[in-house]
Design an enzyme around this catalytic site. Sequence first.
Site, mmCIF file in Angstrom:
data_model
loop_
_atom_site.group_PDB
_atom_site.id
_atom_site.type_symbol
_atom_site.label_atom_id
_atom_site.label_comp_id
_atom_site.label_asym_id
_atom_site.label_seq_id
_atom_site.Cartn_x
_atom_site.Cartn_y
_atom_site.Cartn_z
ATOM 1 C CD GLU A 193 -0.174 63.273 -35.076
ATOM 2 O OE1 GLU A 193 -1.682 64.119 -35.329
ATOM 3 O OE2 GLU A 193 0.222 63.630 -33.513
ATOM 4 N N GLY B 90 -4.845 68.245 -27.286
ATOM 5 C CA GLY B 90 -3.289 68.406 -26.368
ATOM 6 C C GLY B 90 -2.834 68.864 -27.306
ATOM 7 C CG ASN C 184 -8.263 76.483 -38.418
ATOM 8 O OD1 ASN C 184 -7.905 76.475 -39.094
ATOM 9 N ND2 ASN C 184 -8.021 74.944 -37.579
ATOM 10 C CG ASN D 190 -4.040 56.908 -34.369
ATOM 11 O OD1 ASN D 190 -4.203 56.675 -33.502
ATOM 12 N ND2 ASN D 190 -3.982 58.765 -34.909
ATOM 13 N N GLY E 84 -3.248 76.018 -33.442
ATOM 14 C CA GLY E 84 -2.692 77.158 -33.944
ATOM 15 C C GLY E 84 -1.898 77.052 -35.597
ATOM 16 N NE ARG F 86 -0.715 58.644 -32.411
ATOM 17 C CZ ARG F 86 -2.042 59.003 -31.727
ATOM 18 N NH1 ARG F 86 -2.920 59.229 -31.320
ATOM 19 N NH2 ARG F 86 -1.239 59.950 -30.044
ATOM 20 C CG HIS G 66 1.580 65.476 -29.460
ATOM 21 N ND1 HIS G 66 1.366 66.927 -28.730
ATOM 22 C CD2 HIS G 66 0.995 65.092 -29.711
ATOM 23 C CE1 HIS G 66 0.617 67.377 -28.566
ATOM 24 N NE2 HIS G 66 -0.368 65.982 -28.678
ATOM 25 N NE ARG H 176 -4.484 65.417 -22.484
ATOM 26 C CZ ARG H 176 -4.174 65.086 -22.932
ATOM 27 N NH1 ARG H 176 -2.282 65.899 -22.899
ATOM 28 N NH2 ARG H 176 -4.429 65.145 -24.488
HETATM 29 P P1 ADP Z 1 -6.636 67.153 -31.646
HETATM 30 O O1 ADP Z 1 -5.805 66.783 -30.823
HETATM 31 O O2 ADP Z 1 -7.513 66.238 -31.384
HETATM 32 O O3 ADP Z 1 -6.005 66.220 -33.124
HETATM 33 P P2 ADP Z 1 -6.795 69.111 -33.635
HETATM 34 O O4 ADP Z 1 -5.709 69.695 -33.827
HETATM 35 O O5 ADP Z 1 -8.220 69.145 -34.440
HETATM 36 O O6 ADP Z 1 -7.156 68.489 -32.366
HETATM 37 O O7 ADP Z 1 -7.388 70.163 -32.395
HETATM 38 C C1 ADP Z 1 -8.695 70.967 -32.380
HETATM 39 C C2 ADP Z 1 -8.873 71.690 -31.964
HETATM 40 O O8 ADP Z 1 -8.522 73.032 -33.064
HETATM 41 C C3 ADP Z 1 -10.328 72.070 -31.064
HETATM 42 O O9 ADP Z 1 -10.989 72.234 -30.248
HETATM 43 C C4 ADP Z 1 -10.355 73.951 -31.266
HETATM 44 O O10 ADP Z 1 -10.107 74.256 -30.114
HETATM 45 C C5 ADP Z 1 -9.706 74.003 -31.999
HETATM 46 N N1 ADP Z 1 -9.806 75.070 -33.036
HETATM 47 C C6 ADP Z 1 -10.151 74.498 -33.729
HETATM 48 N N2 ADP Z 1 -10.187 75.616 -35.303
HETATM 49 C C7 ADP Z 1 -10.578 76.828 -34.146
HETATM 50 C C8 ADP Z 1 -10.455 77.938 -35.160
HETATM 51 N N3 ADP Z 1 -11.357 78.569 -36.152
HETATM 52 N N4 ADP Z 1 -9.925 78.858 -33.964
HETATM 53 C C9 ADP Z 1 -9.545 78.388 -33.015
HETATM 54 N N5 ADP Z 1 -9.048 77.163 -32.491
HETATM 55 C C10 ADP Z 1 -9.945 75.978 -33.401
#
Ligand code: ADP
Length: 386
Positions: free
Chosen positions: A367, A198, A320, A7, A318, A77, A166, A227
């Site tokens: 992914e 994103g 966490n 990627n 989503g 990717r 996505h 964004r």
């Molecule tokens: P990417 O889109 O870069 O692949 P991720 O899917 O890893 O990123 O998502 C990153 C985002 O997830 C972080 O910016 C953060 O805001 C959010 N995040 C990670 N852990 C938590 C948590 N425990 N609670 C709320 N948001 C979280």
Amino acid sequence: MKILVLNCGSSSVKYRLFQGAPDATSTGPASWTFVTLAKGLIERIGEPGGGAADHTAALQQVMGSVDLSGLRAVGHRVVHGGSLFSAPTVIDDEVVAAVEGLVPLAPLHNPSALSGIAVARKLLPDIPQVAVFDTAFHQSIAPDGVTYAIDTELAARWQIRRYGFHGTSHAYVARRTAELLGLPSDQANVITLHLGNGASVCAVQGGRSVATSMGMSPLSGLVMGTRCGDIDPTVIFHLHRVAGLPIEEIEHSLTRNAGLQGMADANDMREVQRRRAAGDPAATLAFDVYCRRLREYVGSYLAVLGRADAITFTAGVGENSPAVRAEALKGLSALGIEIDETRNQRGDPVISADGSKVRVCVVPTDEELEIAEQARNALEPDGAHL
Ligand code: ADP
């Protein structure tokens, strides 16, 4: 059988090496098991003190650090496949030329994928390379779901339409949701919410994307880390004509300094939630705007699908954030959507209440694994490459 997944971003290379083997316990056609042998991330490519001087050096570093014996494919990717690619595609000169032709649609993303492909083809000339596109999964959306109501000639001439992104994540998560609920994948209706930096929503009907929130670019739809998501296009004219901002500055503001960042001065949902808990009004409003947009899309996609088996949360936010999940689906019990707060707090795979007609799930996305599986599928039909 090994598959290397690459990627390549503008200043980073993420890689993962898989060992794949037919899954002895399953009888399905696509049932292989993949185990991760190695993975890593090279960042700040080209910067002083960064991980590598350029993409060539970065990929040389990757390939020198892992054991590539038995390598059968490289999966790349690629963000934008335009209207040309609706499936993972074995890369040849023609495919490279086509992806180059799509650079105007994805100026920030496709060039780095192309440099990764060029270097990997040079370093591994005998290994088949497969392009897996973020847009491909959404090529199944009907014309009325991808057509913008603008001048047809302008749209056709400049390739203006919804593409959606996505796709690998939405496809993977919808399939896993069906497995989790014991439903046949080709009959399950799932609304997938990919909430990372994103973010996008997808309505998946029997394994096919029928609606998605990102558009011609990944800027539209949900509120994201930096964004804006959906806005009235007049905002742009107004900022240009009345506020006097140049187009580049407006683009920068809406892509890098909008969303949570723009509203709450923090692009990380964890930070927004911390400040909200401390009573910060800007963070509270940003959180509410973020969740309300989600709720609006869920309602809209329930109407698109007519019937939903599940709503699935995935990616950083989503997977966490129980607070976002609860707020996004608040007050929807009349639509058959009810969360069990204990399960939600634990982050169980199924967080809906027992009586909830629509199940609510939390499914970690992967992914790279999906790219490995799709690369294998792309090579399998004639078996020639494997
Ligand atoms: P990417 O889109 O870069 O692949 P991720 O899917 O890893 O990123 O998502 C990153 C985002 O997830 C972080 O910016 C953060 O805001 C959010 N995040 C990670 N852990 C938590 C948590 N425990 N609670 C709320 N948001 C979280």
